[in-house]
Design an enzyme around this catalytic site. Structure first.
Site, PDB file in Angstrom:
ATOM      1  N   HIS A 306       0.864  -1.175   0.000  1.00  0.00           N
ATOM      2  CA  HIS A 306       0.000   0.000   0.000  1.00  0.00           C
ATOM      3  C   HIS A 306       0.907   1.234   0.000  1.00  0.00           C
ATOM      4  O   HIS A 306       1.697   1.420   0.927  1.00  0.00           O
ATOM      5  CB  HIS A 306      -0.876  -0.026   1.261  1.00  0.00           C
ATOM      6  CG  HIS A 306      -1.947   1.015   1.304  1.00  0.00           C
ATOM      7  ND1 HIS A 306      -1.688   2.358   1.370  1.00  0.00           N
ATOM      8  CD2 HIS A 306      -3.297   0.901   1.302  1.00  0.00           C
ATOM      9  CE1 HIS A 306      -2.823   3.026   1.411  1.00  0.00           C
ATOM     10  NE2 HIS A 306      -3.814   2.164   1.375  1.00  0.00           N
ATOM     11  N   HIS A 349      -0.600   3.463  11.761  1.00  0.00           N
ATOM     12  CA  HIS A 349       0.632   4.257  11.684  1.00  0.00           C
ATOM     13  C   HIS A 349       0.617   5.410  12.676  1.00  0.00           C
ATOM     14  O   HIS A 349      -0.421   5.800  13.205  1.00  0.00           O
ATOM     15  CB  HIS A 349       0.868   4.777  10.257  1.00  0.00           C
ATOM     16  CG  HIS A 349      -0.191   5.729   9.762  1.00  0.00           C
ATOM     17  ND1 HIS A 349      -1.461   5.341   9.447  1.00  0.00           N
ATOM     18  CD2 HIS A 349      -0.137   7.060   9.493  1.00  0.00           C
ATOM     19  CE1 HIS A 349      -2.164   6.372   9.014  1.00  0.00           C
ATOM     20  NE2 HIS A 349      -1.385   7.424   9.039  1.00  0.00           N
ATOM     21  N   GLU A 355      -3.169  15.037  10.895  1.00  0.00           N
ATOM     22  CA  GLU A 355      -4.094  14.700   9.817  1.00  0.00           C
ATOM     23  C   GLU A 355      -5.530  15.041  10.211  1.00  0.00           C
ATOM     24  O   GLU A 355      -6.097  14.446  11.128  1.00  0.00           O
ATOM     25  CB  GLU A 355      -4.001  13.210   9.490  1.00  0.00           C
ATOM     26  CG  GLU A 355      -2.602  12.749   9.108  1.00  0.00           C
ATOM     27  CD  GLU A 355      -2.525  11.245   8.894  1.00  0.00           C
ATOM     28  OE1 GLU A 355      -3.575  10.568   8.976  1.00  0.00           O
ATOM     29  OE2 GLU A 355      -1.419  10.742   8.665  1.00  0.00           O
ATOM     30  N   TYR A 364     -15.725   5.650   3.762  1.00  0.00           N
ATOM     31  CA  TYR A 364     -14.263   5.607   3.770  1.00  0.00           C
ATOM     32  C   TYR A 364     -13.832   4.204   4.170  1.00  0.00           C
ATOM     33  O   TYR A 364     -14.295   3.650   5.186  1.00  0.00           O
ATOM     34  CB  TYR A 364     -13.719   6.646   4.748  1.00  0.00           C
ATOM     35  CG  TYR A 364     -12.217   6.661   4.867  1.00  0.00           C
ATOM     36  CD1 TYR A 364     -11.418   6.892   3.751  1.00  0.00           C
ATOM     37  CD2 TYR A 364     -11.596   6.458   6.095  1.00  0.00           C
ATOM     38  CE1 TYR A 364     -10.038   6.908   3.859  1.00  0.00           C
ATOM     39  CE2 TYR A 364     -10.220   6.475   6.211  1.00  0.00           C
ATOM     40  CZ  TYR A 364      -9.446   6.696   5.084  1.00  0.00           C
ATOM     41  OH  TYR A 364      -8.086   6.712   5.192  1.00  0.00           O
ATOM     42  N   HIS A 379      -6.370  13.269  13.789  1.00  0.00           N
ATOM     43  CA  HIS A 379      -5.334  12.451  14.418  1.00  0.00           C
ATOM     44  C   HIS A 379      -4.068  13.298  14.449  1.00  0.00           C
ATOM     45  O   HIS A 379      -3.422  13.508  13.416  1.00  0.00           O
ATOM     46  CB  HIS A 379      -5.133  11.148  13.640  1.00  0.00           C
ATOM     47  CG  HIS A 379      -6.386  10.344  13.518  1.00  0.00           C
ATOM     48  ND1 HIS A 379      -7.025  10.137  12.318  1.00  0.00           N
ATOM     49  CD2 HIS A 379      -7.135   9.727  14.454  1.00  0.00           C
ATOM     50  CE1 HIS A 379      -8.113   9.406  12.519  1.00  0.00           C
ATOM     51  NE2 HIS A 379      -8.194   9.148  13.806  1.00  0.00           N
ATOM     52  N   HIS A 385      -3.139   5.660  14.865  1.00  0.00           N
ATOM     53  CA  HIS A 385      -4.489   5.519  14.334  1.00  0.00           C
ATOM     54  C   HIS A 385      -4.459   4.519  13.185  1.00  0.00           C
ATOM     55  O   HIS A 385      -3.398   4.059  12.766  1.00  0.00           O
ATOM     56  CB  HIS A 385      -5.066   6.862  13.883  1.00  0.00           C
ATOM     57  CG  HIS A 385      -4.186   7.627  12.931  1.00  0.00           C
ATOM     58  ND1 HIS A 385      -3.035   8.274  13.326  1.00  0.00           N
ATOM     59  CD2 HIS A 385      -4.294   7.849  11.600  1.00  0.00           C
ATOM     60  CE1 HIS A 385      -2.471   8.858  12.284  1.00  0.00           C
ATOM     61  NE2 HIS A 385      -3.211   8.609  11.221  1.00  0.00           N
TER      62      HIS A 385
END
Length: 453
Positions: A306, A349, A355, A364, A379, A385
């Site tokens: 990813h 992460h 963010e 989402y 976050h 998160h």
């Protein structure tokens, strides 16, 4: 008023259709437009006398001596110089619009936060009275950082005008349609589009279809620009040709009006006897623009793993530290997921960036429940998160075949600065007190056996 009608007294350039395509301010382009023939001087910027008795006036978006590839300015040919106003500035209060630094001692910004959509008010709200600041970061006085806002608009600005000396505004509609009547022309804006309103630009905001709600990123620092594509090359992501800026349109109206200015986080008001939207012609590369996010071409992994979310950056505002943005505007829209042997949603992460995410429509993928259209999440820097339990279990056990993520459009305002909650965000906005519970059911799966899945 229909979509293509102009406000009373407004004239649009006769040879164009409302926006100029293939143009993005700040990239060396120089665009010119006139609403009356021969209103634009040719061969020089400041002739001894302008046609139609117009005044020449320069609007500078950078220092005069900025490098040529970064230099931004627009020459305006207007009915009256903008210095003309009838009263000294007086301070006014817009209590819900906050500016960094704004650190509330009794508000805790350390945590994972999520909000339901801020509801509309029963009171009529304009662009100014309907702005609700959620977070602030950095310091407006040193021109670094940002603020994030929710706007709730149900009423037109009537003979009311505004400009921010502090910032450019990135506007992300989520509900309803707005018209921005600016000095340099008209921008109609609806969900799935964004607009950038430069620092110092005068405008008023009208409701085309309400009620209107959306998100605003207020950028105190260097202007938004397209990110470098590096090995990606010349195509994909956001393309310059899809940014549009308005054609000349002017008002010649003698009517008592109010001009509000945001300067160093405070609001000041003065009276003028006319509409300040009286620019008959202009040329330059410092102008508002809009962008249709449906033209954003995502790039992703086609074999495994990813990529970092930075691969979805639409616009970036540099910080002066190479590779570390003052702000990134990131878009998560419909796309194909094809990676093999890969956990496809965003992974767990911790990040040096803060963010703030908003949902424009749909679901989402990392948060199938709770993060609804019109909602926000925050976050902050270095706080962990990632996917909730349902998203983790689903992505870990699904049969990996090509899958189309449909009906989804979310975005992120990401900054290198910690984002501090306002009192409104902490105490009045519909905060989801149980948001942190979305991770409580994550199970220990470790049993010490090699190869356990």
């Amino acid at each position: 008023m229909t979509r293509h009608e102009l406000p009373k007294g407004m004239i649009r350039a006769p040879s164009t259709v409302g926006t100029h395509e293939g143009y993005m301010p700040g990239f060396g382009n120089d665009f010119e437009t006139e609403a009356l023939p021969d209103a634009l001087p040719q061969g020089q910027n400041s002739p001894q006398k302008c046609n139609y008795g117009l005044y020449g006036e320069q609007l500078s978006g950078t220092a005069f001596t900025a490098p040529s590839h970064q230099n931004e300015r627009t020459w305006c040919y207007r009915i009256r110089p903008s210095v003309k106003h009838t009263h000294r500035f007086t301070k006014i209060d817009l209590p819900y619009w906050k500016t960094a630094p704004n650190v509330e001692r009794d508000v805790i910004s350390l945590g994972q936060y999520r909000w339901d959509p801020v509801p509309h008010s029963e009171k009529p709200l304009t662009w100014l009275s309907g702005m609700r600041t959620m977070t602030t970061a950095g310091d407006v006085n040193t021109q670094v950082g940002m603020a994030s806002h929710i706007y709730l608009v149900t009423d037109n600005m009537r003979d009311e005008y505004f400009f921010s000396a502090d910032s450019e505004l990135l506007v992300v509609p989520q509900e309803g349609r707005l018209r921005f009547c600016t000095e340099l022309g008209i921008i109609d804006l609806e969900p799935k589009e964004i607009a950038i309103l430069p620092r110092g630009l005068v405008y008023r905001v009208e409701v085309l279809e309400g009620p209107c709600r959306g998100f605003v990123c207020e950028n105190y620092g260097q202007k938004f620009q397209l990110p470098g594509r590096g090995p990606i090359g010349a195509n994909c992501m956001a393309n310059r040709r899809d940014f549009k800026t308005p054609v000349a349109a002017f008002e010649d109206r003698e009517v008592p009006s109010t001009l509000t200015v945001k300067w160093c986080g405070e609001f000041h008001e003065t009276k003028i006897g006319h509409s300040p939207l009286d620019v008959v012609a202009w040329h330059g590369n410092y102008a508002p623009c809009k962008y249709d996010m449906r033209t954003y071409c995502p790039v992703g992994a086609i074999l495994f793993d990813h990529p970092d979310p930075s691969i979805f950056t639409v616009l970036t505002a540099p910080s002066g530290v190479e590779g570390t943005a003052n702000i990134d505007f990131v878009l998560f829209r419909e796309r194909w997921m094809v990676a093999e042997h890969t956990f496809r949603p965003p992974w767990y992460h911790r990040n040096i960036m803060s963010e703030l995410m908003g949902n424009i429509y749909g679901i989402y993928d990392a948060k199938p429940k709770g993060f609804i259209p019109g909602g926000l999440s925050l976050h902050n820097m270095m706080l962990p998160h990632g996917p909730d339990r349902n998203a983790f279990e689903g992505a870990s056990n699904m049969e990996l075949e090509p899958e189309k993520l449909d009906n989804t459009m979310s975005f992120m305002f990401e900054t290198r600065f910690p984002q501090h909650l306002t009192r409104f965000a902490a105490q009045e906005a519909p905060l989801q007190d149980d948001y942190i519970d979305c991770w409580k059911d994550l199970e220990k799966k470790f049993d010490g056996t090699p190869g356990t899945k």
